[in-house]
Design a protein around this motif. Structure first.
Motif, PDB file in Angstrom:
ATOM      1  N   LEU A 574      21.271  16.117  82.438  1.00 34.33           N
ATOM      2  CA  LEU A 574      20.300  15.773  83.471  1.00 34.33           C
ATOM      3  C   LEU A 574      19.004  16.561  83.282  1.00 34.33           C
ATOM      4  CD1 LEU A 574      22.578  15.735  86.654  1.00 34.33           C
ATOM      5  CD2 LEU A 574      21.707  13.766  85.412  1.00 34.33           C
ATOM      6  N   VAL A 575      19.142  17.839  82.938  1.00 30.98           N
ATOM      7  CA  VAL A 575      17.968  18.703  82.819  1.00 30.98           C
ATOM      8  C   VAL A 575      17.140  18.342  81.595  1.00 30.98           C
ATOM      9  CG1 VAL A 575      17.188  21.081  82.479  1.00 30.98           C
ATOM     10  CG2 VAL A 575      19.074  20.599  84.054  1.00 30.98           C
ATOM     11  N   PHE A 576      17.808  18.216  80.431  1.00 31.86           N
ATOM     12  CA  PHE A 576      17.084  18.057  79.169  1.00 31.86           C
ATOM     13  C   PHE A 576      16.971  16.610  78.695  1.00 31.86           C
ATOM     14  CE2 PHE A 576      18.971  22.412  78.709  1.00 31.86           C
ATOM     15  CZ  PHE A 576      17.778  23.095  78.837  1.00 31.86           C
ATOM     16  N   ARG A 577      17.721  15.695  79.339  1.00 37.42           N
ATOM     17  CA  ARG A 577      17.741  14.299  78.895  1.00 37.42           C
ATOM     18  C   ARG A 577      17.949  14.253  77.387  1.00 37.42           C
ATOM     19  NH1 ARG A 577      16.703  11.334  83.085  1.00 37.42           N
ATOM     20  NH2 ARG A 577      16.635   9.404  81.887  1.00 37.42           N
ATOM     21  N   SER A 578      19.004  14.887  76.950  1.00 36.06           N
ATOM     22  CA  SER A 578      19.332  15.005  75.531  1.00 36.06           C
ATOM     23  C   SER A 578      20.830  15.209  75.396  1.00 36.06           C
ATOM     24  CB  SER A 578      18.579  16.190  74.914  1.00 36.06           C
ATOM     25  OG  SER A 578      19.137  16.562  73.673  1.00 36.06           O
ATOM     26  N   ILE A 579      21.358  14.832  74.247  1.00 36.52           N
ATOM     27  CA  ILE A 579      22.773  15.061  73.947  1.00 36.52           C
ATOM     28  C   ILE A 579      22.950  16.315  73.109  1.00 36.52           C
ATOM     29  CG2 ILE A 579      24.800  14.161  72.757  1.00 36.52           C
ATOM     30  CD1 ILE A 579      24.215  12.690  75.299  1.00 36.52           C
ATOM     31  N   LEU A 580      22.094  16.496  72.108  1.00 43.12           N
ATOM     32  CA  LEU A 580      22.267  17.579  71.149  1.00 43.12           C
ATOM     33  C   LEU A 580      21.883  18.939  71.729  1.00 43.12           C
ATOM     34  CD1 LEU A 580      21.019  15.870  67.868  1.00 43.12           C
ATOM     35  CD2 LEU A 580      23.365  16.225  68.655  1.00 43.12           C
ATOM     36  N   VAL A 581      20.908  18.993  72.614  1.00 39.78           N
ATOM     37  CA  VAL A 581      20.518  20.281  73.202  1.00 39.78           C
ATOM     38  C   VAL A 581      21.664  20.881  74.020  1.00 39.78           C
ATOM     39  CG1 VAL A 581      18.970  21.418  74.832  1.00 39.78           C
ATOM     40  CG2 VAL A 581      18.047  19.830  73.151  1.00 39.78           C
ATOM     41  N   PHE A 649       7.019  19.261  74.706  1.00 41.21           N
ATOM     42  CA  PHE A 649       7.307  18.054  73.926  1.00 41.21           C
ATOM     43  C   PHE A 649       6.951  16.804  74.723  1.00 41.21           C
ATOM     44  CE2 PHE A 649      10.298  14.661  72.668  1.00 41.21           C
ATOM     45  CZ  PHE A 649       9.950  14.536  71.322  1.00 41.21           C
ATOM     46  N   VAL A 650       7.304  16.788  76.004  1.00 33.58           N
ATOM     47  CA  VAL A 650       6.998  15.643  76.868  1.00 33.58           C
ATOM     48  C   VAL A 650       5.495  15.450  77.014  1.00 33.58           C
ATOM     49  CG1 VAL A 650       7.137  14.808  79.257  1.00 33.58           C
ATOM     50  CG2 VAL A 650       9.178  15.725  78.140  1.00 33.58           C
ATOM     51  N   HIS A 651       4.754  16.549  76.975  1.00 29.65           N
ATOM     52  CA  HIS A 651       3.301  16.472  77.134  1.00 29.65           C
ATOM     53  C   HIS A 651       2.566  16.275  75.820  1.00 29.65           C
ATOM     54  CE1 HIS A 651       3.808  18.818  81.153  1.00 29.65           C
ATOM     55  NE2 HIS A 651       3.982  17.520  81.302  1.00 29.65           N
ATOM     56  N   GLY A 652       3.318  15.934  74.748  1.00 32.25           N
ATOM     57  CA  GLY A 652       2.662  15.477  73.528  1.00 32.25           C
ATOM     58  C   GLY A 652       2.746  16.366  72.314  1.00 32.25           C
ATOM     59  N   ALA A 653       3.321  17.556  72.413  1.00 33.42           N
ATOM     60  CA  ALA A 653       3.406  18.430  71.243  1.00 33.42           C
ATOM     61  C   ALA A 653       4.466  17.921  70.270  1.00 33.42           C
ATOM     62  CB  ALA A 653       3.741  19.854  71.685  1.00 33.42           C
ATOM     63  N   SER A 654       4.290  18.234  68.988  1.00 32.95           N
ATOM     64  CA  SER A 654       5.293  17.875  67.995  1.00 32.95           C
ATOM     65  C   SER A 654       6.551  18.709  68.241  1.00 32.95           C
ATOM     66  CB  SER A 654       4.772  18.154  66.587  1.00 32.95           C
ATOM     67  OG  SER A 654       4.624  19.551  66.388  1.00 32.95           O
ATOM     68  N   TRP A 725      15.080  14.601  66.844  1.00 33.80           N
ATOM     69  CA  TRP A 725      16.442  14.195  67.212  1.00 33.80           C
ATOM     70  C   TRP A 725      17.050  15.135  68.261  1.00 33.80           C
ATOM     71  CZ3 TRP A 725      17.851   9.525  66.141  1.00 33.80           C
ATOM     72  CH2 TRP A 725      17.295   8.879  65.029  1.00 33.80           C
ATOM     73  N   ALA A 726      16.471  16.329  68.395  1.00 29.62           N
ATOM     74  CA  ALA A 726      16.966  17.248  69.414  1.00 29.62           C
ATOM     75  C   ALA A 726      16.834  16.644  70.805  1.00 29.62           C
ATOM     76  CB  ALA A 726      16.196  18.570  69.343  1.00 29.62           C
ATOM     77  N   TRP A 727      15.829  15.788  70.997  1.00 32.96           N
ATOM     78  CA  TRP A 727      15.551  15.217  72.311  1.00 32.96           C
ATOM     79  C   TRP A 727      16.001  13.755  72.417  1.00 32.96           C
ATOM     80  CZ3 TRP A 727      14.605  19.407  74.760  1.00 32.96           C
ATOM     81  CH2 TRP A 727      13.931  20.448  74.121  1.00 32.96           C
ATOM     82  N   TRP A 728      16.871  13.386  71.491  1.00 30.40           N
ATOM     83  CA  TRP A 728      17.364  12.001  71.485  1.00 30.40           C
ATOM     84  C   TRP A 728      18.434  11.817  72.553  1.00 30.40           C
ATOM     85  CZ3 TRP A 728      22.477  10.539  70.309  1.00 30.40           C
ATOM     86  CH2 TRP A 728      22.693   9.154  70.262  1.00 30.40           C
ATOM     87  N   ILE A 729      18.394  10.661  73.202  1.00 25.74           N
ATOM     88  CA  ILE A 729      19.418  10.282  74.168  1.00 25.74           C
ATOM     89  C   ILE A 729      19.618   8.778  74.034  1.00 25.74           C
ATOM     90  CG2 ILE A 729      17.733   9.960  76.043  1.00 25.74           C
ATOM     91  CD1 ILE A 729      19.888  10.871  78.007  1.00 25.74           C
ATOM     92  N   ASP A 734      20.142   6.857  78.925  1.00 37.20           N
ATOM     93  CA  ASP A 734      18.829   7.152  79.493  1.00 37.20           C
ATOM     94  C   ASP A 734      18.569   6.321  80.746  1.00 37.20           C
ATOM     95  OD1 ASP A 734      16.260   8.447  79.420  1.00 37.20           O
ATOM     96  OD2 ASP A 734      15.428   6.530  78.792  1.00 37.20           O
ATOM     97  N   ARG A 735      19.124   5.092  80.752  1.00 38.75           N
ATOM     98  CA  ARG A 735      18.911   4.209  81.897  1.00 38.75           C
ATOM     99  C   ARG A 735      19.694   4.653  83.130  1.00 38.75           C
ATOM    100  NH1 ARG A 735      19.095   0.125  77.806  1.00 38.75           N
ATOM    101  NH2 ARG A 735      21.312  -0.208  78.260  1.00 38.75           N
ATOM    102  N   ILE A 736      20.864   5.260  82.918  1.00 38.83           N
ATOM    103  CA  ILE A 736      21.719   5.599  84.063  1.00 38.83           C
ATOM    104  C   ILE A 736      21.564   7.052  84.521  1.00 38.83           C
ATOM    105  CG2 ILE A 736      23.409   3.855  83.431  1.00 38.83           C
ATOM    106  CD1 ILE A 736      25.181   6.054  82.331  1.00 38.83           C
ATOM    107  N   VAL A 737      20.975   7.882  83.669  1.00 35.09           N
ATOM    108  CA  VAL A 737      20.794   9.285  84.041  1.00 35.09           C
ATOM    109  C   VAL A 737      19.558   9.408  84.922  1.00 35.09           C
ATOM    110  CG1 VAL A 737      20.225  11.595  83.197  1.00 35.09           C
ATOM    111  CG2 VAL A 737      21.930  10.215  82.000  1.00 35.09           C
TER     112      VAL A 737
END
Length: 762
Positions: A574-581, A649-654, A725-729, A734-737
């Motif tokens: 929920l916090v990171f919207r990611s699986i790998l993190v 990352f969300v605000h545009g950084a690589s 890929w660290a931020w991949w979900i 993504d739709r249900i979280v």
């Protein structure tokens, strides 16, 4: 969530003189109720459904009243007597002194006069039966409180029945009376020491640890904020949060039976978390002051971003602590609940009281500035800090730093393979205490195993009367066949003839692994004996109970970790919207835990580097407590550091730049928070109680390894290697979280809209 916290932060900042009096009133009412309605806490460490309870049931059936001696809260007392050097207890002057000791004890009001004290010399001289191979033709049954191998020579001991019902009822005067009864014998040259609960004193934390932790925290925060006044704000929230949590725990004693150790853990957690969370929010507030239109807006933004992270960081700690209840052990359950209450108040004070305090201090908050420390804002993107430099090195050599971190943790984890667990017994008491002296004297005279006698309760109800002697003989021979069994007494028959009690003395102490293996071997032999003689038996006593508790606690670690880690994994998704993190966060925790166990075994169990003069097995409940606490704290640092990386990352950084920028913004606050935690936990090494020492050390090392090696080296390296890929979900997930917006995107959108409508003046 960020929107609600943002709005509340602005309100509390603006209406500070409403929020602060409400908090003060709440604090005083809760404190008053806790002080008024508080009842004494207990020291009940009992567990339900232990295998040793089988022996208790047999004793209740055939030896009514005898099982009371094995209850956790039973009042027991054993006097251990030693002759002067070069003399024997049977010498006339020593014999007379021993008789005088027994007479003095029998005169005590707290001694049960209906149960005469068995003289250890007379009883053993009459029987001479407690040898490795007794002669059944000349030996009668050995009394339960005499365990001498041969006739007494230089050491003897005997049990004393007391009229006090429970351990909690023992007063300081009772302990002094029991000990002082031996003064005349001591004056005559005998050594007289006492073991058992009558001589045990419950040592509560001295308070030094909390004061030292507070002092170190104050220094760290002065450095972190570069100002003196701001450093006191987290201290205020810590005092209020811990005070409220402790008052609630005290209040709960009016309706619940609460173990005394509950407040110890709550104080550890309450101070550390309250300061950490306040530190995180104040640091963000300091940064927002430079970029927002007003202090009120800065407070709202700090609470909407850092406050959101605090809520979810606190939830991971609460989940880990409440999860201790699945173990099914009362004192662990209450310790976990007490810590969870403290964690909840740490979050509550951080997000409700903190913004009001920021408003109350106003412009004076970051004054006076310290010239050598406050040269620049460490969160300014244009400033290169030490955190930035470290992040750049990690980003440049991610594989190397990852391998080095894993190698270090693996090296520290190696000693954990020798982990040995036990419960705090007489051998873990300070060497200056009478309980420890009694243990050592008894060991000197009869071997260490005499301190942990096995009581084998036998049920012969279904055994034909003519086969009962053969059945008991077969059991005795089976027990004597074990190489770790030092001595087996002749069976003591019950009045109904259908029950028997056999004492077995191991060669090693109650917490030795070989003794625990002996208990298991003796239990494993029951099916064959039952098949042959239709005989049943159970094993109890200190040694058996210790072995049972160890087994129960170890068996609960895996399901406990599965439940807690699973719940936290969902929370982190929920916090990171990611699986790998979340996955890397959990794997990193396993490494830091293994290394922490290894370091603790090295120091406390193996006694390396002479940091501990009296090494012992680690306390049985340390592993599961350590896992629960450090897991919650590890996820705190994960949230503190990585949410800022996600925000960038969300605000545009690589991906790589997001790691560097997030590290730049979060390194100082995580470092400060970890140092505070380490100081709070490490200061418990000053306590005299070995359990407090080992727990404080393990927690301090666990935080240090997880914060500085895993969260600040290993995780950033992995995130750089994983890239985007660290931020991949998965899209379906993504739709249900739900989007809880920890990074405060909606807050910034609202601020941008307001500025577009009414741009700031000047």
């Amino acid at each position: 969530m960020s929107i609600y916290l943002y709005r509340w932060g602005k309100f509390a900042f603006r209406r500070k003189w409403i929020v602060l009096p409400v908090w003060l009133l709440f604090f005083l009412i809760l404190g008053g109720l806790g002080a008024t309605l508080q009842k004494p806490m207990t020291d009940d460490f009992s567990m339900p459904n232990l295998p040793s309870e089988r022996a208790t049931d047999i004793l209740d059936k055939h030896f009514p009243g005898m099982s009371e001696a094995f209850a956790f809260d039973a009042v027991t007392g054993t006097y251990v007597v030693g002759a002067p050097a070069g003399q024997k207890l049977t010498d006339p002057q020593n014999r007379a002194a021993l008789d005088g000791l027994i007479a003095a004890i029998e005169k005590l009001d707290i001694v049960d006069k209906s149960k005469p004290i068995v003289d250890p010399i007379t009883a053993t001289e009459e029987m001479g039966c407690l040898t490795a191979q007794p002669d059944p033709s000349t030996c009668s049954a050995a009394p339960l409180n005499v365990l001498n191998k041969t006739a007494p020579d230089t050491v003897a001991f005997f049990s004393v029945p007391f009229t006090i019902k429970e351990f909690a009822d023992i007063t300081a005067d009772d302990r002094h009376a029991a000990y002082n009864a031996g003064d005349a014998a001591r004056s005559a040259g005998l050594t007289v020491e006492i073991s058992g609960s009558i001589a045990m004193e419950q040592e509560m934390p001295s308070g030094k640890s909390e004061l030292i932790g507070m002092a170190v925290a104050l220094v760290v925060m002065i450095v972190a904020f570069g100002a003196i006044v701001a450093a006191f704000v987290p201290i205020i929230t810590a005092i209020v949060g811990l005070g409220a949590a402790t008052s609630l725990i005290f209040l709960s004693t009016s309706v619940l039976t609460v173990p005394s150790f509950t407040t110890f853990l709550a104080s550890m957690i309450g101070i550390a978390l309250s300061i950490d969370y306040a530190l995180f929010i104040v640091s963000r507030y300091k940064h927002e002051l430079h970029v927002q239109d007003s202090p009120e807006e800065a407070a709202g933004t700090a609470l909407g971003t850092a406050g959101s992270a605090v809520v979810f960081a606190g939830l991971t700690v609460i989940i880990a602590l409440v999860g201790l209840s699945i173990v099914g052990v009362k004192f662990l359950t209450f310790m976990g609940l007490g810590g969870a209450v403290a964690a909840a108040f740490a979050v509550l004070t951080a997000i409700t009281l903190m913004p009001a305090l920021l408003g109350a201090f106003g412009k004076a908050l970051f004054k006076p500035k310290l010239p050598l420390i406050a040269q620049h804002d460490p969160e300014d993107d244009n400033v290169v800090t030490n955190g930035t430099r470290v992040a750049r090195v990690i980003a440049k050599f991610p594989a190397i730093t990852m391998i080095l971190a894993i190698a270090l943790l693996g090296l520290l984890a190696a000693p954990a393979l020798n982990l040995n667990l036990g419960l705090p017994g007489d051998d873990s008491m300070p060497k200056t205490s009478t309980v420890r002296k009694a243990y050592d004297l008894r060991t000197e005279g009869f071997g260490e195993g005499s301190n942990g006698v096995l009581q084998i309760a036998v049920d012969l109800s279904d055994t034909p009367v003519d086969q009962r002697p053969a059945a008991l003989n077969a059991l005795s021979e089976q027990l004597r066949s074990y190489p770790d069994m030092d001595l087996v007494t002749e069976p003591q028959m019950s009045e109904d003839g259908a029950g028997a009690l056999i004492n077995g003395i191991p060669k090693t102490g109650p917490n030795a692994q070989s003794t625990k293996d002996l208990v298991q071997s003796a239990r494993d032999a029951e099916p064959a004996l039952h098949e042959q003689y239709n005989m049943s038996y159970g094993i109890t006593g200190t040694t058996a109970i210790y072995a049972d508790i160890d087994h129960v606690l170890l068996s609960k670690i895996v399901p406990y970790m599965a439940i807690v880690a699973g719940a936290a994994f969902v929370l982190l998704i929920l916090v990171f919207r990611s699986i790998l993190v979340p996955l890397t966060a959990a794997l990193g925790f396993l490494l830091s835990m293994a290394a922490t166990f290894g370091a603790t075994v090295l120091i406390f169990q193996e006694g390396k580097f002479d940091l501990i003069k009296d090494p012992h097995p680690l306390v049985s409940f340390l592993p599961i407590m350590l896992i629960g606490l450090v897991f919650g704290l590890a996820m705190d640092y994960q949230v503190f550091l990585v949410t800022r990386m996600r925000e960038e990352f969300v605000h545009g950084a690589s991906p790589t730049e997001a790691v560097i920028k997030g590290y730049h913004h979060g390194a100082r606050v995580v470092t400060s928070a970890a140092i505070i935690m380490i100081s709070v936990f490490g200061s418990f090494l000053l306590e005299s109680d070995v359990t407090a020492k080992s727990m404080g050390f393990a927690l301090a090392v666990g935080v240090a390894l997880d914060a500085f090696v895993v969260r600040m080296v290993l995780i950033p390296a992995l995130l750089v290697l994983l890239g985007k890929w660290a931020w991949w979900i998965p899209k379906w997930l993504d739709r249900i979280v739900p989007d809880i917006d920890v990074e405060g995107t909606r807050v910034r959108d609202i601020q941008a809209e307001r500025r577009a409508i009414a741009p700031p003046q000047g």
